[in-house]
Design an enzyme around this catalytic site. Structure first.
Site, mmCIF file in Angstrom:
data_model
loop_
_atom_site.group_PDB
_atom_site.id
_atom_site.type_symbol
_atom_site.label_atom_id
_atom_site.label_comp_id
_atom_site.label_asym_id
_atom_site.label_seq_id
_atom_site.Cartn_x
_atom_site.Cartn_y
_atom_site.Cartn_z
ATOM 1 N N ASP A 366 0.846 -1.197 0.000
ATOM 2 C CA ASP A 366 0.000 0.000 0.000
ATOM 3 C C ASP A 366 0.881 1.246 0.000
ATOM 4 O O ASP A 366 2.057 1.223 -0.390
ATOM 5 C CB ASP A 366 -0.951 -0.069 1.211
ATOM 6 N N ASP A 367 0.344 2.330 0.460
ATOM 7 C CA ASP A 367 0.975 3.647 0.437
ATOM 8 C C ASP A 367 2.385 3.618 1.056
ATOM 9 O O ASP A 367 2.596 2.978 2.086
ATOM 10 C CB ASP A 367 0.071 4.570 1.273
ATOM 11 N N ARG A 443 -5.229 16.442 3.344
ATOM 12 C CA ARG A 443 -4.176 15.441 3.543
ATOM 13 C C ARG A 443 -2.864 15.930 2.922
ATOM 14 O O ARG A 443 -2.122 15.166 2.322
ATOM 15 C CB ARG A 443 -4.583 14.091 2.954
ATOM 16 N N LYS A 476 -4.154 -1.058 -6.593
ATOM 17 C CA LYS A 476 -5.170 -0.371 -5.786
ATOM 18 C C LYS A 476 -5.067 1.107 -6.137
ATOM 19 O O LYS A 476 -4.034 1.731 -5.897
ATOM 20 C CB LYS A 476 -4.902 -0.598 -4.303
ATOM 21 N N TRP A 477 -6.126 1.648 -6.729
ATOM 22 C CA TRP A 477 -6.145 3.038 -7.210
ATOM 23 C C TRP A 477 -6.896 3.867 -6.175
ATOM 24 O O TRP A 477 -8.117 3.806 -6.082
ATOM 25 C CB TRP A 477 -6.845 3.084 -8.564
ATOM 26 N N ASP A 478 -6.152 4.655 -5.415
ATOM 27 C CA ASP A 478 -6.732 5.407 -4.307
ATOM 28 C C ASP A 478 -7.004 6.852 -4.740
ATOM 29 O O ASP A 478 -6.448 7.343 -5.736
ATOM 30 C CB ASP A 478 -5.747 5.363 -3.133
ATOM 31 N N CYS A 526 -10.633 2.844 -4.966
ATOM 32 C CA CYS A 526 -10.707 3.161 -3.545
ATOM 33 C C CYS A 526 -10.716 4.687 -3.455
ATOM 34 O O CYS A 526 -10.118 5.360 -4.290
ATOM 35 C CB CYS A 526 -9.453 2.597 -2.875
ATOM 36 N N ASP A 548 -12.723 2.098 4.883
ATOM 37 C CA ASP A 548 -11.538 1.930 5.726
ATOM 38 C C ASP A 548 -11.917 1.300 7.053
ATOM 39 O O ASP A 548 -11.048 0.899 7.823
ATOM 40 C CB ASP A 548 -10.877 3.291 5.984
HETATM 41 C C1 DGJ Z 1 -6.953 5.473 2.095
HETATM 42 C C2 DGJ Z 1 -7.350 4.069 1.795
HETATM 43 O O1 DGJ Z 1 -8.736 3.920 1.974
HETATM 44 C C3 DGJ Z 1 -6.569 3.128 2.706
HETATM 45 O O2 DGJ Z 1 -6.983 1.808 2.474
HETATM 46 C C4 DGJ Z 1 -5.108 3.294 2.448
HETATM 47 O O3 DGJ Z 1 -4.799 2.866 1.154
HETATM 48 C C5 DGJ Z 1 -4.708 4.742 2.639
HETATM 49 N N1 DGJ Z 1 -5.524 5.627 1.887
HETATM 50 C C6 DGJ Z 1 -3.261 4.944 2.263
HETATM 51 O O4 DGJ Z 1 -2.895 6.248 2.306
#
Ligand code: DGJ
Length: 731
Positions: A366-367, A443, A476-478, A526, A548
Site C-alpha cells: 500500500d501507500d 491530507r 489499488k487506485w486510491d 478506492c 476503511d
Molecule cells: C486510504 C485508503 O482507503 C486506505 O486503504 C489506504 O490505502 C490509505 N488511503 C493509504 O494512504
C-alpha cells in the site's frame, strides 16, 4: 422485439421480461410525453394517457392555457422557460443570453445492441441482450438537437438512458444543466430510499415518505463522495424485501451528481438524475456534441430485494468487464493496517512468507513505496520506487514475493500531487487551483488537473513504467480528497465550468488505458475507503474498497447498504486485526472472516504478529473462501434480517441460479439470555425441492425453510458477535 413503435398511436413501448416503459408523441407541436413505467403491459394504444382527447388542453389549438399545460404535462425530457415551476432536465444559455427551449419530435431509430458512449463508462451487451431506441427531438428556433437514448435489457428488467445534445446551429450554446434521465409520474404515496454515509461509515440506508417539495441527494465535491450514493429508489409504503413496487435509479458516473424527486401539485412526481448543475457549464460550438453519463433504471413489484438482484445481474453481466469480471479473485493481504508507512523489503518478505504458508495468494504493498514518502506529507506524483525502503527496486521485491508463490499488487494515488514532490516543483500548474488564490490542501495534497491531456500523459507515463518494471498483477487506485478551488490553467475563462466533467473523463481515460495496456491487471478502486463506490468505477475495476472501517460490526451495516445496489463480488472486504484500528472494538477472528466472506475476501494485518490462535484460523478461512466464492459472487442475494433495523441479528443468503445450493450467513450481534434459538425465514429457494444442511442429517423442503424458517441456534454463552454459516444443498 423489446422495443416497438406504434405509428398510428405515436407510441414507443419498451418491454423487459416484467416491465414496460411507454413514451408518446403528443399534439401537432410534437411534444414527447411520458406515458408509463411499471409492470409489463400488453396494451399499446396508450396515447390517451397524455390527455390528447381533451382538445381544450391541446396547446396548439388553445394557446390561452398553454402555460398551464406546460406546468402539468408529463414531459419525457422537460426544458427550461416554457412554464411550470418543476425542475427541468435541460437548461441552456443561447447566443442571445436566453434560456428558453422547446423540443419537438423529429425522428427515431431502433436497432439491436448498444453503442458505447464516447469517453464515458456505460453498460454493454450483445445484440441478443439489448436493443436501443434513439429519439431525436429539436428546438427548431435554435437548431439544437436532443437525442434521447434508451437501451432495453430484457432479461435483467433494466432500461438505461442517456442523452446526446448536438449543436446544429451557427451560434454557440452553453449547457448549464443536462440531466441524464427524467421520469414524470403520478405520486402514489411513495417512499424514497437513499444511501448515505461518511468516511468509515459508508452504506447507511435511509428511507422516508416523499412529502411535497423537492428531495435530493447529491455530490458537489468532484467525486461521488462518501455522503451519498448516486442512487435513489422510489417505493410503495408497503414495500419490503419481498413485496411492493420499487423503482431503482443508479448513475454510471464518478463525479458531481444530483438525484432529485419533486412532488408538486397535483401530486405529480418528477425524478431527475444527472451531472450536478453546480459548477457545470459546457460550451457547444456549432457542430459540437455533448453526451451525458448513463442512468440505469429498474422497476419491480416484488420488493427491494428484487430491485437489488436486477441491479446485481445487470452489473455482473453488463457493466463489469475484463478478465476478472467473473473470475475468482486472489486472496490478498494488504500491508496498510499491518505496517502503515513503516516497512522495508525484509519486513514485507517476512509477512509474505508467513502469508504464503497460510494459503494467502497475493501481497499488496500500500501507500509509502515511492518517492520519499514516509508519512502522508510528500511525494504523491513521484511514482518511482524508494530504494531506501526497497533496495534493488520493485523487481527485486516482486521476484522474491513471486518465488514464495504469491502474486504482487501495488498502491497508487495517480490523481494527486504533494506540494513536496518533484512533479509539483516542475509543474505547479498541473494542480487544480485558481490563479492568485492559495489553494486549499487536504491530507497535504493537491488534485491534478486531469482534464488536461498533457497531465494525463505525464501521469500515465509514470504508471506504465512502474507496471512494466516488475510482475505487478493488481493495482489499488486510491483517491483521498475532494476537489475545490476549481481553476484550470489549461482552460480559457469561458470554459472553466467544464473542469469537473473533464477531470472525471481524464480519470476514465487513465483507467481505460491502463486496462488496455495491461489486460490481465486486477484493478481495485478506492477513495478513502468507499468515497467513490459507483457504477462508473465498476466499469473499470471489478472490485472497490468498501470502507476503511474493517470492524466486523460496522462492516455488517456498511456492506448491507452497498450490497443493496452492487454485487457482493465488487465489495472489497478484509479481515483486520483487533482491537480494530478505527473503532477499538474486538470481534472474534472467525466472525471477522465471515463478514469479509460477503465481499472479495482478504486480509489487512501483519500475519507474523497477530495472536497464534487467530493465525491458526486463517487456513480454514482460506478454505471457506475457496468453497463458497462462486456461490457468493455469482448467486442471487437475499437480505433476510437487518442488524441496522433490529439491532440484534444480521442475516443474508445467496442462492445459486438453479436454486440447488445456498449459503446462509447469520451474525448474532448481541448475546441475550434466553434468546438462544431463532427462526430465520429463508428466501429464494424452490419450495418443492428438498435441501440438506451440510453437517445435519435431516432434510427440509424449500417451503419449510422459507415459510417456517431455519432454526438457527445461537451459541449458548458464546459472547457477542457470534457468526454461523449454513450451507444448503439440494437432494
Ligand atoms: C486510504 C485508503 O482507503 C486506505 O486503504 C489506504 O490505502 C490509505 N488511503 C493509504 O494512504
Amino acid at each position: 422485439m423489446a422495443i416497438q413503435y406504434y405509428e398510428r398511436e405515436r407510441v414507443w413501448k419498451l418491454d423487459t421480461k416484467n416491465t414496460t416503459y411507454v413514451i408518446g408523441e403528443f399534439d401537432e407541436e410534437h411534444f414527447l410525453g411520458h406515458i408509463y413505467y411499471g409492470k409489463r403491459l400488453a396494451a399499446h394504444d396508450l396515447g390517451y394517457v397524455l390527455g390528447g382527447q381533451e382538445s381544450g388542453f391541446l396547446p396548439s389549438r388553445n394557446t390561452k392555457d398553454r402555460v398551464n399545460f406546460m406546468g402539468t404535462f408529463a414531459m419525457e425530457y422537460p426544458t427550461h422557460g416554457l412554464g411550470g415551476n418543476r425542475e427541468e432536465a435541460l437548461r441552456i444559455v443561447d447566443g442571445n443570453g436566453h434560456g428558453t427551449m422547446q423540443l419537438q419530435y423529429i425522428s427515431h431509430e431502433i436497432y439491436p445492441g448498444k453503442k458505447a458512449i464516447p469517453g464515458l463508462p456505460a453498460t454493454f451487451g450483445t445484440t441478443a441482450d439489448v436493443e436501443t431506441l434513439e429519439i431525436t427531438a429539436e428546438d427548431v428556433l435554435l437548431h439544437l438537437k436532443v437525442i434521447l437514448k434508451y437501451s432495453v435489457f430484457e432479461a435483467t428488467d433494466v432500461v438505461t438512458r442517456y442523452v446526446t445534445i448536438e449543436n446544429c446551429s451557427e451560434q454557440t450554446v452553453t449547457l448549464t444543466q443536462v440531466m441524464s434521465a427524467c421520469i414524470d409520474m403520478p405520486n402514489e404515496q411513495f417512499d424514497m430510499i437513499t444511501v448515505h454515509g461518511n468516511w468509515a461509515r459508508e452504506g447507511q440506508i435511509d428511507r422516508a415518505r416523499i412529502m411535497h417539495g423537492t428531495h435530493s441527494v447529491e455530490s458537489m465535491c468532484g467525486k461521488t463522495s462518501h455522503d451519498y450514493q448516486p442512487f435513489l429508489a422510489i417505493c410503495s409504503h408497503n414495500a419490503d424485501q419481498n413485496r411492493g413496487e420499487v423503482y431503482g435509479l443508479n448513475m454510471v458516473y464518478s463525479g458531481n451528481f444530483i438525484a432529485r424527486v419533486t412532488n408538486s401539485f397535483p401530486d405529480q412526481l418528477r425524478i431527475t438524475m444527472g451531472i450536478h448543475p453546480s459548477d457545470f457549464r459546457w460550451i457547444l460550438q456549432p457542430g459540437d456534441r455533448f453526451d451525458t453519463p448513463e442512468v440505469v433504471m429498474t422497476y419491480t413489484d416484488c420488493g427491494i430485494g428484487q430491485m437489488t438482484r436486477n441491479l446485481h445481474d445487470q452489473y455482473r453481466n453488463h457493466l463489469i468487464q475484463g478478465k476478472y469480471a467473473h473470475a475468482k479473485r486472489p486472496i490478498l493481504l494488504n500491508n496498510w493496517e499491518a505496517t502503515y508507512f513503516d516497512f522495508d523489503t525484509q519486513k514485507l518478505l517476512r509477512i509474505a512468507k508467513q502469508a504464503a504458508e497460510l494459503g494467502i495468494e497475493m501481497l499488496v504493498v500500500d501507500d509509502g513505496w515511492f518517492g520519499r514518502r514516509n508519512d502522508d506529507n510528500s511525494s504523491l506524483g513521484d511514482w518511482f520506487v524508494n530504494e531506501e525502503k526497497l533496495p534493488g527496486g520493485l523487481k527485486t521485491l516482486v521476484d522474491q514475493v513471486n518465488a514464495l508463490g504469491l502474486k504482487f499488487g501495488l498502491w497508487f494515488e495517480p490523481e494527486m500531487v504533494s506540494p513536496d514532490s518533484d512533479l509539483y516543483r516542475a509543474h505547479p500548474d498541473y494542480a487544480i487551483a485558481v490563479p492568485g488564490r492559495r489553494a486549499g490542501m487536504a491530507r497535504n495534497q493537491y488534485v491534478l488537473d486531469l482534464g488536461r491531456s498533457e497531465v494525463v500523459e505525464c501521469v500515465y507515463g509514470m504508471l506504465k513504467q512502474v507496471l512494466s518494471s516488475a510482475n505487478i498483477e493488481y493495482v489499488k487506485w486510491d483517491m483521498n480528497r475532494a476537489l475545490c478551488d476549481l481553476g484550470s490553467y489549461g482552460l480559457p475563462a469561458d470554459r472553466q465550468g467544464e473542469l469537473l466533467h473533464r477531470y472525471v473523463m481524464g480519470v476514465y481515460e487513465l483507467q481505460g488505458r491502463l486496462l488496455r495496456d495491461f489486460p490481465n491487471l486486477l484493478l481495485e478502486n478506492c477513495s478513502s475507503g468507499g468515497g467513490r463506490f459507483d457504477p462508473g468505477m465498476l466499469y473499470y475495476s471489478p472490485q472497490i474498497w468498501t470502507s476503511d472501517d474493517t470492524d466486523g460490526l460496522e462492516r455488517i451495516q456498511i456492506q448491507e447498504g452497498i450490497a443493496m445496489i452492487y454485487p457482493l463480488s465488487s465489495m472489497g472486504a478484509h479481515v483486520s486485526d483487533c482491537p480494530n484500528h478505527i473503532t477499538g472494538r474486538t470481534v472474534p477472528f472467525e466472525t471477522r472472516g465471515q463478514v469479509a466472506l460477503a465481499g472479495t475476501f482478504g486480509y489487512e494485518l501483519d500475519v507474523t504478529r497477530i495472536p497464534e490462535a487467530d493465525r491458526n484460523c486463517i487456513p480454514s478461512q482460506v478454505k471457506m473462501y475457496h468453497q463458497y466464492h462462486e456461490l457468493i459472487s455469482e448467486g442471487d442475494y437475499y437480505r433476510l434480517l437487518s442488524y441496522s433495523e433490529n439491532h440484534q441479528v444480521d442475516a443474508y443468503m445467496v442462492v445459486d441460479k438453479k436454486r440447488e445450493e445456498a449459503l446462509v450467513s447469520c451474525i448474532f450481534v448481541q448475546n441475550r439470555p434466553g434468546d438462544n434459538s431463532r427462526r430465520i425465514k429463508l428466501q429464494g429457494l424452490d419450495p418443492e425441492k428438498y435441501y440438506r444442511i451440510i453437517g445435519e442429517s435431516r432434510e427440509y423442503s424449500g417451503e419449510e425453510l422459507m415459510y417456517i424458517g431455519l432454526l438457527a441456534d445461537t451459541p449458548w454463552a458464546g459472547g457477542d458477535y457470534r457468526g454461523r454459516l449454513f450451507h444448503l444443498q439440494c437432494r
